[in-house]
Design an enzyme around this catalytic site. Structure first.
Site, short mmCIF file in Angstrom:
data_model
loop_
_atom_site.label_atom_id
_atom_site.label_comp_id
_atom_site.label_asym_id
_atom_site.label_seq_id
_atom_site.Cartn_x
_atom_site.Cartn_y
_atom_site.Cartn_z
N HIS A 14 0.87 -0.64 -0.18
CA HIS A 14 -0.49 -0.21 0.18
C HIS A 14 1.09 0.98 -0.28
CE1 HIS A 14 -3.77 1.56 1.29
NE2 HIS A 14 -3.12 3.55 1.09
N HIS A 16 1.31 4.87 -1.67
CA HIS A 16 1.31 6.78 -2.67
C HIS A 16 2.57 7.03 -3.10
CE1 HIS A 16 -2.92 6.98 -0.89
NE2 HIS A 16 -2.11 5.88 0.42
N LYS A 100 -9.42 -0.50 -5.07
CA LYS A 100 -9.61 0.34 -4.33
C LYS A 100 -10.86 1.07 -4.12
CE LYS A 100 -8.43 2.10 -0.90
NZ LYS A 100 -6.46 3.11 -0.19
N HIS A 137 -10.10 1.03 1.84
CA HIS A 137 -10.07 1.53 3.00
C HIS A 137 -11.15 1.81 4.22
CE1 HIS A 137 -8.35 5.80 4.86
NE2 HIS A 137 -9.85 5.51 5.42
N HIS A 175 -4.61 -0.96 6.00
CA HIS A 175 -4.50 0.13 7.52
C HIS A 175 -5.13 0.02 8.17
CE1 HIS A 175 -6.76 2.49 5.44
NE2 HIS A 175 -5.92 3.42 4.37
N ASP A 248 1.49 2.87 3.60
CA ASP A 248 0.59 4.02 3.51
C ASP A 248 1.89 4.85 3.18
OD1 ASP A 248 -1.60 5.29 2.69
OD2 ASP A 248 -2.51 5.07 5.14
O1 DOR Z 1 -3.18 9.12 6.24
C1 DOR Z 1 -3.85 9.34 4.44
N1 DOR Z 1 -3.36 9.74 3.45
N2 DOR Z 1 -4.78 8.21 4.82
C2 DOR Z 1 -5.34 7.57 3.50
O2 DOR Z 1 -5.57 7.08 3.57
C3 DOR Z 1 -5.13 8.69 2.16
C4 DOR Z 1 -3.15 9.13 2.31
C5 DOR Z 1 -2.84 9.92 1.79
O3 DOR Z 1 -3.76 10.12 -0.28
O4 DOR Z 1 -2.57 10.79 1.34
ZN ZN Z 2 -3.17 5.49 1.39
#
Ligand code: DOR
Ligand code: ZN
Length: 346
Positions: A14, A16, A100, A137, A175, A248
């Site tokens: 997971h 970003h 997702k 999520h 998460h 995450d």
């Molecule tokens: O803390 C987070 N940041 N939780 C999420 O679900 C999205 C993520 C983000 O894209 O910044």
């Molecule tokens: Zn995330």
């Protein structure tokens, strides 16, 4: 005493990566340690179609520095307009590894998420048929539900009904942050896994709120009580194959974190594995680290374990991580666990 541990190269289930200058800045931090990552689709606009995912994958590979190896595992963002046949084609071609689900309004860039689950039923049924996992999520977004209860309420009101209505649907609870989440996974034998982040294994809400608010510890789902952290640590270090690492890691410009309305996310890519090694060692479970970082995720996603390895080494002096990295016109602040870390990836 110095100590070292060699494990199969980890994957991040997971992550970003964002886009543009931010993507260029953060991608090497992940690719340095991880072979593959499930890449979140919450760009603006989101990655909703197979064509979007193919284009995003090309941008990620173009941003990868010469000499680095990394395989992005693409995902689609589920909307009420998602076409089940487009999903099936993207899966059949090998392009996507998961879809997702963001409940509308749950977190960063989730405005296109799902409000009425009846409108995604056909896609979920198609996914169950073809064995494509749904990454969830798991938070309700109702105004009247307290933010600390949103995961537990989601399990009862949304996740369990979806799973009962869609037999065979393979689900990753992303998460997880509560004992309720860990217990729900352990109570279900098949088709269910969960990722856990580094910050939720080492921090509770006191770390974020006592003595002042620490914006770099603010993420979603939000840090919970210490007893929940303890349950997550027990699950991660248990050797149970249903639990695996999803950092995450979620970069935001430093100014957006240190702001009147702080963006949610912790940027842990650079030091996630060092912190984990120390955490597992302190829990007396260093022998369970490889399962959590490198074996259980591939088993769930039905992929081979990486054939190369990394070596983690513990030294007597604390490892120094950069406080910030540059990202275009901005910086991104690297997660600070709040204690010295003596492990490093060599
Ligand atoms: O803390 C987070 N940041 N939780 C999420 O679900 C999205 C993520 C983000 O894209 O910044
Ligand atoms: Zn995330």
């Amino acid at each position: 005493m110095s100590r070292s541990l060699t494990i199969a190269r980890p994957d991040d289930w997971h992550l970003h990566l964002r886009d543009g200058a931010m993507l260029e800045a953060v991608l090497p931090e992940t690719a340095r340690h991880f072979a593959r990552a499930i890449v979140m689709p919450n760009l603006v606009p989101p990655v909703v179609s197979g064509a979007d995912a193919a284009a995003y994958r090309d941008r990620i590979l173009a941003a990868l520095p010469e000499g680095m190896a990394f395989e992005p595992l693409m995902t689609l963002y589920l909307t009420e307009d998602t076409d089940p046949e487009d999903v099936a084609a993207a899966h059949a071609s090998g392009l996507i590894k998961a879809v997702k689900l963001y409940p509308a309004g749950a977190t960063t860039n989730s405005a296109s998420g799902v409000s009425d689950f009846n409108n995604v039923r056909a896609t979920l049924e198609k996914m169950a048929e073809i064995g494509l996992p749904l990454c969830v999520h798991g938070e309700v977004t109702d105004r009247e539900i307290d933010i600390f209860d949103r995961e537990a309420v989601f399990i009862d009101r949304v996740l369990d009904p979806i799973r009962r209505a869609t037999p065979g649907l393979r689900v990753v609870m992303e998460h997880i942050t509560t004992r309720n989440g860990a217990d729900y996974v352990m109570a279900n034998e098949t088709d269910l896994g969960a990722t856990i982040t580094v910050q939720h294994l080492i921090l509770d809400r006191n770390d974020m709120l006592v003595g002042g608010m620490r914006p770099h510890y603010y993420c979603l789902p939000i840090l919970k009580r210490g007893e929940h952290r303890a349950a997550l640590l027990a699950a991660a270090t248990s050797g149970d194959t249903r639990f695996f690492l999803g950092t995450d890691s979620a970069p935001h410009p430093t100014h957006a974190k240190e702001s009147e309305c702080c963006s949610a996310g912790c940027f842990t890519a650079p030091n996630a594995l060092s912190i984990l090694a120390q955490t597992f060692e302190e829990a007396g479970a260093l022998d369970k680290l490889q399962g959590f970082t490198s074996l259980h995720g591939p088993a769930f996603y039905r992929m081979p374990v990486n054939s190369d390895t990394i070596t983690l080494r513990k030294s007597e002096t604390a490892t120094r991580f950069p406080a910030k990295i540059d990202a275009g016109d901005h910086t991104v602040t690297v997660f600070d666990p709040g204690f010295p870390v003596f492990w490093d990836v060599t």
